[in-house]
Design an enzyme around this catalytic site. Structure first.
Site: not given
Length: 505
Positions: A78, A313, A41-42
């Site tokens: 997200c 992302n 995530d990220d």
């Protein structure tokens, strides 16, 4: 029903009935491959030295699989990014371009495009006989619908509170039962997802069905830090690439010039703290990958399993004075991608791949037809290491912005215990074309008429850190007028494409 787990609360153990196929039955076992997707995530490809915290993953996946050096998120926030992953569609087709509002969040994902949940690759896999499961983060906004279970999932363990980002004191919907986790070491979110991954693989191995598992922890998303076993690990200051706290932003669009000082101050205040937490949480993610691979080997499933390590992302980490993601710059849109499995060559690929390519890839691996409305292309022709003729050389990117009240974008990811200053300044909408050579961006694409928009053009062959906007001066606009006209035509083509039209070079 809500149950409570953890050292700070009464532990309640439940036994959930999981339907399993009877091993050794007269029916033949389905020989199709398993697929395990581990989604960070990220996690950016460019600004975070993630392999330093993930040596096991490097050894187990990168050192035997195919690393895609040009992997991108088409909608780098997200919810929109995950919507594209699940459907294989660009944001203009999922109609999910941000985290909340008419074109953002879980509610929009269900309401728009004839209900996106009915067309995910997971549902296709499930309906064809795959056993499907997930644990962790699904879509932003699911916390407003905590009892929801989407079609196509056999084993559902989704976070339904924003506190999931902290790693503690969160709630999971575990196949219809809300289970609350506490603040003890055993409640650390990444480790809980690792345990559920092991359990799912072990149960699935006892059946005659192939399986798909989606391990979606929130590491390294802020504010999650290292688990207690790694609490003493130190990483030093965050890296400072050439565009870190970019000194001269006079060539950048109005929104950045006007907010540059505030953004720079936030980067100075939070960047090293954020980097330390990110690297610490990645240590736990590394352990999870090792647990998954070990279990696949112990159950005899490893040789028939495709392992995919990726991120939704990227993350800016101070590039251009920016924090968070959302931007059309390289730090926001570049993401890691490693695929290992049967027939996948070890090495690197320079093929341009994007988040809309996962869904058709997984369907093709399962021997299923790719629906006509999927915009992405299967990556399986790339597994041998070459790039077939006609493979894409550009893609369309987009962000829907933060809405009229400024709360539809990154603010939806803020949770108590995080640094609020990371969430109070967003970006306007944009559309962008990323080619092998250029990044061309139209700012304020949703807020303004065509004549009032602002533009950026970067030649990545000479300016990989995007420091010199070639359209910032009148002479530059004249010099690159033909290039802009060509890129603008292509951007317009892709901004309205659907299905196979999105794959045409």
């Amino acid at each position: 029903m809500t149950l409570f787990r953890g050292t700070a609360r009464l532990l309640v153990t439940t036994v959930l009935a999981v339907p399993l196929a009877v091993s050794g039955s007269t029916a033949e076992a389905d020989p199709r491959p398993n697929i395990v997707m581990i989604l960070a995530d990220d996690l950016d490809e460019r600004a975070t030295p993630y392999w330093e915290s993930m040596p096991k993953t490097k050894a187990l996946l990168q050192d035997s699989g195919l690393t895609f050096t040009d992997s991108f998120a088409t909608t780098p926030i997200c919810c929109a990014a995950r919507a594209s992953i699940l459907t294989g569609q660009y944001g203009h087709n999922t109609q999910v371009l941000t985290n909340e509002g008419d074109q953002g969040g879980f509610a929009a994902f269900v309401a728009n495009n004839g209900d996106n949940e009915s067309r995910t690759f997971v549902k296709h896999l499930h309906d064809s006989g795959y056993r499907t499961g997930m644990a962790g983060k699904y879509l932003n906004g699911l916390e407003d619908h905590p009892h929801h279970i989407p079609p196509g999932w056999d084993d559902w363990n989704a976070g339904v509170t924003k506190s999931l980002y902290t790693g503690y004191n969160y709630t999971l919907n575990e196949n219809g039962t809300l289970v609350e986790y506490g603040s003890g070491p055993g409640d650390y979110q990444v480790d809980v997802i690792a345990d559920k991954s092991v359990k799912f693989i072990e149960e699935s191995a006892a059946t005659d069905r192939p399986f798909f598992w989606y391990a979606a922890s929130t590491a390294p998303h802020s504010p999650m830090s290292a688990p207690p076993r790694y609490a003493g690990t130190r990483f030093g200051a965050a890296p400072h690439p050439k565009n870190f706290q970019e000194q001269d932003v006079s060539d950048k669009p109005t929104w950045l010039r006007q907010s540059a000082k505030a953004r720079s101050a936030t980067v100075a205040l939070t960047n090293d703290w954020d980097h330390h937490n990110r690297m610490g949480s990645l240590l736990a993610l590394d352990d999870m990958v090792a647990d998954i691979v070990r279990t696949l080997k112990e159950t005899g499933e490893y040789d028939n399993t495709y392992l995919v390590f990726a991120s939704d992302n990227g993350y800016n980490m101070g590039a251009h004075r920016l924090f968070q993601k959302m931007a059309p710059y390289e730090e926001s849109i570049r993401v890691p991608l490693v695929i290992a499995g049967p027939g996948v060559r070890h090495g690197t690929s320079r093929a341009m791949v994007t988040s809309i390519d996962y869904a058709p890839t997984f369907l093709e691996l399962a021997g299923l037809p790719v629906p006509a409305d999927m915009d992405g292309a299967s990556m399986t022709p790339l597994f041998g290491g070459g790039i077939p003729q006609g493979w894409r050389t550009d893609f369309f990117g987009q962000y829907g912005g933060s809405g009229l009240d400024g709360r539809d974008g990154i603010f939806q990811e803020y949770t108590t215990g995080d640094r609020k200053e990371l969430y109070v300044i967003d970006l306007p909408s944009w559309s962008s074309l990323r080619t092998e050579r250029y990044t061309y961006t139209r700012w304020y694409d949703l807020e303004r008429a065509a004549g009032e928009r602002e533009y950026e053009l970067y030649d990545l062959t000479t300016d990989p850190y995007q420091l010199d906007n070639l359209l910032a001066t009148e002479s530059g606009r004249q010099k690159y007028a033909e290039v802009v006209a060509r890129l603008d035509r292509r951007l317009n083509e892709l901004s309205g494409c659907k299905g196979i039209a999105c794959r045409k070079a």
